[in-house]
Structures are given as structure tokens and as C-alpha cells.
Write a protein that holds these residues in place. Sequence first.
Motif, PDB file in Angstrom:
ATOM      1  N   GLY A 120      48.663  37.230  31.064  1.00 63.53           N
ATOM      2  CA  GLY A 120      48.785  37.273  32.512  1.00 63.53           C
ATOM      3  C   GLY A 120      47.571  37.825  33.216  1.00 63.53           C
ATOM      4  N   VAL A 121      46.809  38.697  32.560  1.00 62.92           N
ATOM      5  CA  VAL A 121      45.651  39.319  33.198  1.00 62.92           C
ATOM      6  C   VAL A 121      44.341  38.749  32.662  1.00 62.92           C
ATOM      7  CG1 VAL A 121      44.414  41.493  33.570  1.00 62.92           C
ATOM      8  CG2 VAL A 121      46.908  41.445  33.707  1.00 62.92           C
ATOM      9  N   VAL A 122      44.113  38.867  31.362  1.00 60.43           N
ATOM     10  CA  VAL A 122      42.833  38.434  30.788  1.00 60.43           C
ATOM     11  C   VAL A 122      42.669  36.923  30.894  1.00 60.43           C
ATOM     12  CG1 VAL A 122      41.400  38.410  28.710  1.00 60.43           C
ATOM     13  CG2 VAL A 122      42.809  40.413  29.227  1.00 60.43           C
ATOM     14  N   GLY A 123      43.727  36.178  30.580  1.00 55.45           N
ATOM     15  CA  GLY A 123      43.627  34.721  30.636  1.00 55.45           C
ATOM     16  C   GLY A 123      43.278  34.213  32.018  1.00 55.45           C
ATOM     17  N   ILE A 124      43.959  34.727  33.044  1.00 54.10           N
ATOM     18  CA  ILE A 124      43.705  34.275  34.411  1.00 54.10           C
ATOM     19  C   ILE A 124      42.357  34.773  34.908  1.00 54.10           C
ATOM     20  CG2 ILE A 124      44.577  34.283  36.773  1.00 54.10           C
ATOM     21  CD1 ILE A 124      46.235  32.701  34.727  1.00 54.10           C
ATOM     22  N   LEU A 125      41.975  35.993  34.531  1.00 52.82           N
ATOM     23  CA  LEU A 125      40.661  36.520  34.924  1.00 52.82           C
ATOM     24  C   LEU A 125      39.533  35.634  34.392  1.00 52.82           C
ATOM     25  CD1 LEU A 125      38.873  38.790  36.122  1.00 52.82           C
ATOM     26  CD2 LEU A 125      39.053  39.947  33.917  1.00 52.82           C
ATOM     27  N   LEU A 126      39.626  35.229  33.131  1.00 51.90           N
ATOM     28  CA  LEU A 126      38.582  34.390  32.546  1.00 51.90           C
ATOM     29  C   LEU A 126      38.576  32.992  33.159  1.00 51.90           C
ATOM     30  CD1 LEU A 126      38.782  35.402  28.770  1.00 51.90           C
ATOM     31  CD2 LEU A 126      37.062  36.071  30.453  1.00 51.90           C
TER      32      LEU A 126
ATOM     33  N   VAL B 298      35.830  29.202  36.858  1.00 50.09           N
ATOM     34  CA  VAL B 298      35.779  28.449  38.113  1.00 50.09           C
ATOM     35  C   VAL B 298      34.628  28.945  38.987  1.00 50.09           C
ATOM     36  CG1 VAL B 298      37.036  27.959  40.253  1.00 50.09           C
ATOM     37  CG2 VAL B 298      38.233  27.867  38.068  1.00 50.09           C
ATOM     38  N   GLY B 299      34.369  30.237  38.941  1.00 45.36           N
ATOM     39  CA  GLY B 299      33.276  30.794  39.724  1.00 45.36           C
ATOM     40  C   GLY B 299      31.925  30.186  39.380  1.00 45.36           C
ATOM     41  N   THR B 300      31.764  29.765  38.132  1.00 41.41           N
ATOM     42  CA  THR B 300      30.486  29.160  37.739  1.00 41.41           C
ATOM     43  C   THR B 300      30.259  27.805  38.403  1.00 41.41           C
ATOM     44  OG1 THR B 300      31.438  28.119  35.747  1.00 41.41           O
ATOM     45  CG2 THR B 300      30.532  30.340  35.516  1.00 41.41           C
ATOM     46  N   PHE B 301      31.294  27.211  38.992  1.00 40.69           N
ATOM     47  CA  PHE B 301      31.085  25.991  39.779  1.00 40.69           C
ATOM     48  C   PHE B 301      30.170  26.272  40.969  1.00 40.69           C
ATOM     49  CE2 PHE B 301      35.250  23.527  38.635  1.00 40.69           C
ATOM     50  CZ  PHE B 301      34.856  23.545  37.305  1.00 40.69           C
ATOM     51  N   TYR B 302      30.122  27.527  41.387  1.00 42.17           N
ATOM     52  CA  TYR B 302      29.282  27.929  42.513  1.00 42.17           C
ATOM     53  C   TYR B 302      28.003  28.638  42.063  1.00 42.17           C
ATOM     54  CZ  TYR B 302      33.414  27.018  45.390  1.00 42.17           C
ATOM     55  OH  TYR B 302      34.485  26.420  46.011  1.00 42.17           O
ATOM     56  N   THR B 303      28.130  29.512  41.069  1.00 42.27           N
ATOM     57  CA  THR B 303      26.998  30.358  40.688  1.00 42.27           C
ATOM     58  C   THR B 303      26.137  29.765  39.587  1.00 42.27           C
ATOM     59  OG1 THR B 303      28.392  31.577  39.118  1.00 42.27           O
ATOM     60  CG2 THR B 303      28.250  32.429  41.364  1.00 42.27           C
ATOM     61  N   GLY B 304      26.633  28.756  38.887  1.00 46.21           N
ATOM     62  CA  GLY B 304      25.848  28.102  37.847  1.00 46.21           C
ATOM     63  C   GLY B 304      26.087  28.679  36.463  1.00 46.21           C
ATOM     64  N   SER B 305      25.660  27.926  35.456  1.00 44.55           N
ATOM     65  CA  SER B 305      25.800  28.323  34.057  1.00 44.55           C
ATOM     66  C   SER B 305      24.464  28.167  33.336  1.00 44.55           C
ATOM     67  CB  SER B 305      26.882  27.482  33.365  1.00 44.55           C
ATOM     68  OG  SER B 305      28.151  27.707  33.952  1.00 44.55           O
TER      69      SER B 305
ATOM     70  N   VAL C  86      29.353  39.217  39.579  1.00 47.03           N
ATOM     71  CA  VAL C  86      30.238  39.886  40.537  1.00 47.03           C
ATOM     72  C   VAL C  86      31.097  38.855  41.268  1.00 47.03           C
ATOM     73  CG1 VAL C  86      30.310  41.241  42.673  1.00 47.03           C
ATOM     74  CG2 VAL C  86      28.737  41.880  40.833  1.00 47.03           C
ATOM     75  N   PHE C  87      30.458  37.759  41.691  1.00 44.94           N
ATOM     76  CA  PHE C  87      31.197  36.688  42.366  1.00 44.94           C
ATOM     77  C   PHE C  87      32.258  36.105  41.442  1.00 44.94           C
ATOM     78  CE2 PHE C  87      31.949  32.258  43.440  1.00 44.94           C
ATOM     79  CZ  PHE C  87      32.127  32.297  44.811  1.00 44.94           C
ATOM     80  N   ASN C  88      31.884  35.837  40.187  1.00 44.84           N
ATOM     81  CA  ASN C  88      32.826  35.248  39.231  1.00 44.84           C
ATOM     82  C   ASN C  88      34.004  36.180  38.967  1.00 44.84           C
ATOM     83  OD1 ASN C  88      31.001  33.129  39.043  1.00 44.84           O
ATOM     84  ND2 ASN C  88      30.062  33.910  37.167  1.00 44.84           N
ATOM     85  N   ILE C  89      33.711  37.482  38.814  1.00 42.71           N
ATOM     86  CA  ILE C  89      34.778  38.450  38.565  1.00 42.71           C
ATOM     87  C   ILE C  89      35.689  38.545  39.785  1.00 42.71           C
ATOM     88  CG2 ILE C  89      35.276  40.887  38.169  1.00 42.71           C
ATOM     89  CD1 ILE C  89      32.743  41.003  36.460  1.00 42.71           C
ATOM     90  N   ALA C  90      35.089  38.508  40.989  1.00 48.48           N
ATOM     91  CA  ALA C  90      35.901  38.539  42.209  1.00 48.48           C
ATOM     92  C   ALA C  90      36.836  37.342  42.251  1.00 48.48           C
ATOM     93  CB  ALA C  90      34.996  38.554  43.440  1.00 48.48           C
TER      94      ALA C  90
END
Length: 383
Positions: A129-135, A140-147, A177-181
Motif C-alpha cells: 500500500g505504501v512502497v508499491g504506490i510510492l514507486l 510516473v514522475g519521470t514522464f516529466y523529469t526524464g530518465s 524531489v518532484f518524483n517523490i512528491a
Amino acid sequence: MIEQLDYPTLQHLWWLLCSVVGALFLFLTFVQGGQSLLWQVARTQTEKDLVINSLGRKWELTFTTLVLFGGALFASFPKFYSTSFGGAYWVWIAILFTFIVQAVSYEFRKKPWNIFGSLVYEGFLFINGVVGILLIGAAVGTFYTGSNFQLDSNNFVTWTHPLRGLEAALSLSFSSVFNIAMGLFLVFNARTLGAMYLLNNIEMGEVPEMEPRLRQACWQNLVLSLPFCLLIVVSLLFMPGYGIVDDRGTVAMVSFKYFQNLIANPWLLLLLLAGLALLVLGAWKTAKSSETRGIWFGGLGTVLIGLTVLLLPAYNNTPFYPSKVDLQSSLTIYNASSSPYTLKVMTYVALGIPFVLAYIAYVWWAMNRRKIKIEDTGDRAAY
């Protein structure tokens, strides 16, 4: 009619269809959110059994939708699938592991020969419930910040960071930070939805002590999600983004790219605002009244927010999977999609989607027409 659709239209259509599946997945994470609330809202064994039996009737839907999302991307945008899953495999393995332990927990938590005890499996549910959704949020955040990937002329992927995708959440940078947010917003949003769903699905008259805990948890988690939501929205308005800058498909950094995308597609801004309003309305009705139907407002709001999050980094000539180390390796809906023939065939198959959705809606109604009661947690209980 489908035969008359041109290639770019098919590419945009299939990113939209994939985004709809992804947005529905975000709604279904109420299962993961409810799991992470187990120790907070359930104080007795009976209350725990009620929560787990309620969520246990829906947990397969979340995992199945995640698999469907991956399958749709594999069929319609295979270059993205091979790049992300072939390069960032540690983050995807970690996500898959959290869903494996979830399935194991629902299967073995109440078995009479369970040598670990129920507490261990409840811990696995919390991890999912926590780690899976956080990851998932960080991914998804990398769609904006890049990989950190490069593609050669044969589209062979080279990942330039040893963490293989986990750096999205573990590196020390603004992008992390953006990805974690993004991940934390999804975690707290899932917990908000989980509290709404449990109130709607469990017969609270039999466990009156649990009802105020659920209503309080709903509001608390909404409030906790708002700072991360604000950080994401402000970042998107001001951060530079990746954009296609000429007819040859050249990718370059563009100032205020995602703000430009919102201006070019104002309907996305409307989706975002409507989604946030519905989410807050659902939480308010749940926390500040005796209402139990807040899940439908919050769920629809989550779907609209998810659609905005997934569409914004792909439309208006934007790479949806940008490369930080080689801009020209970035993936767009134009260079990562299947052939026109494949997309057309898939579109014919997709005409059956409304019938599938109607069947799912009927099954959901049939399963939820009677609230979960204490008698359902006995020997006949599935979990």
C-alpha cells in the motif's frame, strides 16, 4: 471510419486509451490505501477481518488493471515498453514484488497452517500500500523529469545509472524531489480513497467505533496530500520541459513547457481543476457528514487527475519519456508507437471496450449490493 484515421490521430487516440486505463488504476488504488490504513482504523481482530475481507474482494482489479496498462503500452507503444522495462528494471521488479506479497498475503493470512502469523502478512499489505504506490508515482514522475537512458541506432537501450530506475526516488536532485512528491501524493490519495471505500462497503452499524476513525483518516490523508499536490502543480507551471522543436523531431529543453501545454490544451486544465474539486468534495462529504458515497466523487476526481497527469507530458509535441542524458533518445507518441496497421487493428478490437466496462460495472454492483458484515468474516470468509 477507422480506416480513415491518419497515423498521428491513431497515435494520439491510443495514448488517450492507455491513459484512461492508467487513470482507472489510480482510482483502484483505494485497495492499497485501505491496506495501509489497516493498523490505524482497525483496533480489534473483527475490525481487521472486516477491512481485509472488504478489500480482498477488489484487490485483483488493481493488479489486473496495472497489467492491462502495461499490456496496452506494449501493444501500442512497444519502444517505450522495451526501453523502460528493459532499462529501469529494478524499479519495476520492486513494484512487482510488492504486488506479489500482496497476493500472498490475501491467500495465506487466515490459513490454519500459517507459520508466520497474520501480523507478518498484514505488514506485507502495508508495504504494497505504501512502497508499491510510492514507486509507481516516482515512475510516473519521470514522464516529466526524464530518465537516464540512451538508445543506439538499433534501439538498444543503455541505462546510465546503476540503480536502474530506482534513482527516480533515491537520487539527490530536483527531479527526485518532484518524483517523490508525485509518489507521496498518490500514497495519501490512495489512503483517502481507501477510507471512503471502506465506509461505503462495510456495515458500520456493527462496528460503530471504527466509523469515526475512517472519517478522520479520510480528512487527515487529504490534508497530507495537498502540499505534495501543490508542489507538483507549481513545479509544472514553472519548470522547463522537453519539447519537439522542429519538423525533424529534434528534442530540446523548452522554458515553461508544461504550462504551455496547459494553455494549448485548456481542457486538460479543466480536467485537473474538476478532478481536484471532486476529490475535495468527496473527502468533505465523507469526513464532515454521515455520507458514505464520497468514494464516487473522490474516485471520479482521481480518474480526472490521473488523465491530466498522463496526457500532459505527451500531447502538444512533448516527449512522454524524455532522456536526461541524450535528448534525441527521448520517446514521443510519434517515434515510439506501433505501425499504422497494428494501431488500426487494435482500434477495431477496442470497440468492444464499452461491453467489457459494462460487465465490470455489473459485477461490481453485484458484489457491493450488500455491505460487508461480521458474519462474512467467519469460516466462509475468503480472506
